[in-house]
Design an enzyme around this catalytic site. Structure first.
Site, mmCIF file in Angstrom:
data_model
loop_
_atom_site.group_PDB
_atom_site.id
_atom_site.type_symbol
_atom_site.label_atom_id
_atom_site.label_comp_id
_atom_site.label_asym_id
_atom_site.label_seq_id
_atom_site.Cartn_x
_atom_site.Cartn_y
_atom_site.Cartn_z
ATOM 1 C CG HIS A 78 -19.150 10.635 -10.847
ATOM 2 N ND1 HIS A 78 -18.441 10.860 -11.998
ATOM 3 C CD2 HIS A 78 -18.392 9.783 -10.113
ATOM 4 C CE1 HIS A 78 -17.310 10.163 -11.966
ATOM 5 N NE2 HIS A 78 -17.248 9.511 -10.827
ATOM 6 C CG HIS A 80 -16.462 8.957 -7.257
ATOM 7 N ND1 HIS A 80 -16.621 7.870 -8.079
ATOM 8 C CD2 HIS A 80 -17.132 8.676 -6.109
ATOM 9 C CE1 HIS A 80 -17.356 6.963 -7.458
ATOM 10 N NE2 HIS A 80 -17.675 7.431 -6.264
ATOM 11 C CG ASP A 82 -11.562 10.239 -9.777
ATOM 12 O OD1 ASP A 82 -12.496 10.053 -8.977
ATOM 13 O OD2 ASP A 82 -11.446 9.614 -10.850
ATOM 14 C CG HIS A 83 -14.730 12.353 -11.971
ATOM 15 N ND1 HIS A 83 -14.803 12.116 -13.309
ATOM 16 C CD2 HIS A 83 -14.216 11.226 -11.412
ATOM 17 C CE1 HIS A 83 -14.357 10.882 -13.577
ATOM 18 N NE2 HIS A 83 -14.007 10.328 -12.426
ATOM 19 C CG HIS A 137 -19.323 5.168 -11.201
ATOM 20 N ND1 HIS A 137 -18.353 4.234 -10.906
ATOM 21 C CD2 HIS A 137 -18.760 6.391 -10.945
ATOM 22 C CE1 HIS A 137 -17.255 4.863 -10.497
ATOM 23 N NE2 HIS A 137 -17.481 6.164 -10.499
ATOM 24 C CG ASP A 154 -15.429 7.519 -13.343
ATOM 25 O OD1 ASP A 154 -14.809 8.003 -14.311
ATOM 26 O OD2 ASP A 154 -15.009 7.561 -12.165
ATOM 27 C CG HIS A 192 -10.817 7.172 -15.141
ATOM 28 N ND1 HIS A 192 -9.819 7.503 -14.257
ATOM 29 C CD2 HIS A 192 -11.988 7.422 -14.495
ATOM 30 C CE1 HIS A 192 -10.350 7.932 -13.112
ATOM 31 N NE2 HIS A 192 -11.684 7.893 -13.238
HETATM 32 ZN ZN LIG Z 1 -13.142 8.518 -11.887
HETATM 33 ZN ZN LIG Z 2 -16.136 7.748 -10.200
#
Ligand SMILES: [Zn+2]
Ligand SMILES: [Zn+2]
Length: 275
Positions: A78, A80, A82-83, A137, A154, A192
């Site tokens: 996805h 975001h 942090d990915h 999400h 996530d 995570h």
């Molecule tokens: Zn994440």
């Molecule tokens: Zn995420």
């Protein structure tokens, strides 16, 4: 987008990794940022790897060099940051690698070159990825099945699930049900390290659940050894993950709702408020 890293003190700056050797492929979780996992995946006997969800480039580069693997593709669950935060730096270093993400995430995933759709397998580096579109999400969230493994980003965490940033409880519950229908032996690798906190919440809502108690003890022990808890099984998730148990009498008693998605919405709200 993450829950607070409540257990980050258990693994400050840890770069310890564990290798999962499987018959047909190798999976290397690579800790990134404070509590993210990226994954290097290589077909058995091949020196080319793909990376799933590179939060940042440096730990990926270090792991590739240590394992003497070449990077041939980037796969994102996805959009975001942090990915996908390492997408561009990895392409600067390794050339114009293909970047796979859901077709609806074009414009949101940096350097995306490929439009992923459920039902169209991705063939790369000797691996076949079966994408599952799992909105909730985010609207473009994808989980990738490879052999008997699923990378869930996530959407599904070990004993938990992501927050609904872009979906309704009905949509998110349907996506989680799609994952729950995978074979029970499917190994689950998520985005995570939230497992201990998730299981504390699971224990709070289902104190009579012996499987939760055992999995929490095992997860705490793994974290104390500096090991990741990823690589759960779907059978374990069905037994311990409250978000996959919304049809169970124990959950329905505590979170009354007409439909499982109503129960799911109530459990999700309770988790949002859980400290
Ligand atoms: Zn994440
Ligand atoms: Zn995420």
């Amino acid at each position: 987008m993450r829950d607070p890293p409540r257990h980050a003190h258990l693994f400050p700056g840890s770069r310890r990794e564990r290798r999962y050797s499987r018959r047909l492929m190798r999976i290397l979780p690579v800790p990134c940022l404070s509590d993210n996992y990226a994954y290097l995946v290589a077909a058995d006997g091949r020196r080319e790897a793909i990376v799933i969800d590179p939060s940042e480039a440096q730990p990926i580069i270090a792991a590739l060099e240590r394992e003497k693997l070449g990077l041939v593709a980037i796969v994102n669950t996805h959009h975001h940051h942090d990915h996908v935060g390492g997408n561009e730096a990895l392409r600067e270093r390794y050339g114009d690698l293909p970047v796979y993400a859901h077709s609806s995430d074009v414009g949101r995933v940096p350097a995306q070159t490929e439009r992923v759709e459920e039902g169209t397998p991705v063939q790369v580096a000797g691996l076949t990825l079966q994408p599952l579109h799992v909105p909730g999400h985010t609207l473009g969230a994808v989980s990738y099945c490879v052999e008997d493994v699923v990378f869930t980003g996530d959407t599904l965490f070990i004993a938990g699930c992501g927050r609904m940033f872009e979906g309704t409880p009905e949509v998110m519950h349907a996506s989680l049900s799609k994952l729950a229908a995978l074979p029970a032996h499917t190994r689950v690798f998520c985005g995570h390290e939230y497992t201990v906190n998730n299981l504390r919440f699971a224990e709070a809502v289902e104190p009579e659940n012996e499987a939760v108690r055992k999995k929490l003890a095992a997860a705490r022990a793994a974290r104390e050894r500096g090991e990741p808890t990823v690589g759960s099984t779907m059978a374990d998730e069905l037994a311990t993950n409250p978000f996959l148990r919304c049809g169970e009498p124990s959950l329905r008693a505590r979170f009354p709702g007409a439909a499982p998605s109503d129960v799911f919405a109530a459990v999700r709200r309770a988790k949002d408020d859980y400290r």
